[in-house]
Design an enzyme around this catalytic site. Structure first.
Site: not given
Length: 421
Positions: A123, A421
């Protein structure tokens, strides 16, 4: 290739594609719900479709609040469920989805995005930088006595020196508080309320919307996995902390410890290391440089492990992001920021006075030149600018630039994120 937003009717296709991308299968439903993906917001998810209309990639986002330095709450998107089928990798699908998603987030008026990276090499190229870090401590119980505090004026030193066992009931501490053992199913509202109080004061923490608790979506203590919970109450009986734990193979594993202050954490740690029938206690997910090791009479009784990055941050609007957070040192800094993924470049004069910042375009010579991913790492105060200068990622244009930046970005409290999450 087409990238489109999803609706509730696409849930099964989205979930199936996502699991196939990771080589997994959707879990069998359990009593009371609790599928980790049940909190997906389908109006915030994307499907990548091949030329023949087959789904080949997924990306989603949750709606959270992020606590910034200065106890400032701002909306942020929690990027999740990003995956591409193995048959369609290295064809630009991931980059196209991430570019589409960033454009959508900006269109929503958001200036920050966060994620948890499954792999640390993915990322950064999309502008995300690691911004909070976590570790676990494994404490051998027979060496786990807590030493009385040595600071003059510290309340009741004897309280932290206690090494008594737990009988599974309620145990009072010297400050008038108490610890009560409950089953996870008995204390859902308490956990939700205490976590919300905690996250509002903790930089780097994310909100846990009520629907997450209601759907029991996530990891313990949100999920329905069987857990005991040690709930701490203050002298007035108000819950102000908890520790979610399980015991197996003579080890107590504390999934999550939430405390509104250090004294509450100490009381919960004392409960854990005093538990009978265990030989070691594993405290998962503690901030780096947590004081627990220093509270042990035997400093070497705690083994540090699981030291890793956690929350990654991406700035979508540099001036808005920098003026949103709180600051603790006055000063000026010129930042030359490049965003290779979006093809953007800007030079910003950051001026801080009395805890607030102004950030405007400037032609002045820069103090620091950096990639937007590195600014994401600095943003919450968990990474020192000088560290990235020494690593060769940030360029300091004069000898005092790194020292100035360190002083300016330093926060009153280290950022930490517990939410998965």
């Amino acid at each position: 290739m087409e990238i489109r937003s999803t609706t509730d009717e696409d849930r099964d296709v989205f979930v199936g594609t996502m699991h196939a991308a990771f080589g997994l299968f959707p879990e069998t439903p359990v009593d009371g719900g609790g599928l980790w993906w049940s909190a997906f917001e389908m109006d915030r998810c994307l499907l990548a479709l091949a030329a023949d209309g087959r789904p080949v990639g997924t990306a989603g986002a949750y709606s959270f609040e992020l606590t910034l330095p200065g106890e400032i709450l701002v909306p942020t998107s929690g990027v999740t469920a990003v995956g591409v089928l193995p048959s369609h990798r290295r064809r630009g699908v991931l980059s196209a989805m991430m570019r589409h998603q960033l454009a959508e987030l900006r269109a929503r008026g958001e200036f920050l995005s966060v994620l948890l990276a499954s792999e640390a090499t993915i990322y950064g190229r999309f502008g995300y930088g690691p911004a909070t870090y976590t570790q676990q401590l494994t404490v051998q119980r027979h060496r786990a006595a807590l030493t009385p505090p040595r600071a003059h004026g510290t309340a009741d030193a004897a309280a932290t020196g206690s090494d008594g066992g737990s009988d599974g009931g309620s145990d009072s501490d010297a400050d008038g508080g108490s610890v009560e053992v409950l089953r996870r199913a008995e204390c859902g509202e308490i956990l939700e309320e205490v976590y919300d109080r905690y996250r509002r004061a903790q930089p780097g923490a994310l909100s846990r919307p009520h629907r997450w608790w209601a759907l029991r979506a996530g990891q313990p203590p949100i999920s329905p996995a069987p857990r005991y919970v040690a709930v701490h109450r203050d002298a007035d009986g108000v819950p102000d902390g908890y520790a979610s734990y399980s015991i197996a193979d003579a080890a107590m594993t504390v999934d999550e410890t939430i405390a509104t202050d250090d004294a509450v954490f100490t009381a919960l740690a004392r409960f854990a290391v005093g538990h009978d029938l265990v030989s070691r206690v594993v405290f998962k997910h503690l901030p780096l440089r947590h004081p627990l090791r220093w509270q042990l009479a035997d400093f070497r009784a705690a083994e540090v492990g699981g030291d890793t990055d956690w929350l990654w941050v991406r700035l979508l609007d540099v001036p808005r992001a920098l003026t949103a957070r709180g600051w603790f040192t006055d000063g000026e800094l010129v930042l030359d920021v490049v965003d290779p993924f979006l093809g953007e470049h800007g030079r910003h004069l950051l001026t801080v006075r009395d805890g607030k910042a102004d950030c405007v375009p400037t032609d002045r010579e820069p103090d620091l030149s950096l990639d937007v991913r590195d600014l994401g790492s600095l943003y919450l105060g968990g990474t020192a600018p000088s560290t990235l200068v020494r690593a060769g990622h940030v360029r300091a244009h004069h000898p005092d630039a790194a020292t100035l930046a360190d002083a300016l970005f330093r926060t009153d409290r280290s950022p930490h994120c517990l939410h998965w999450f």
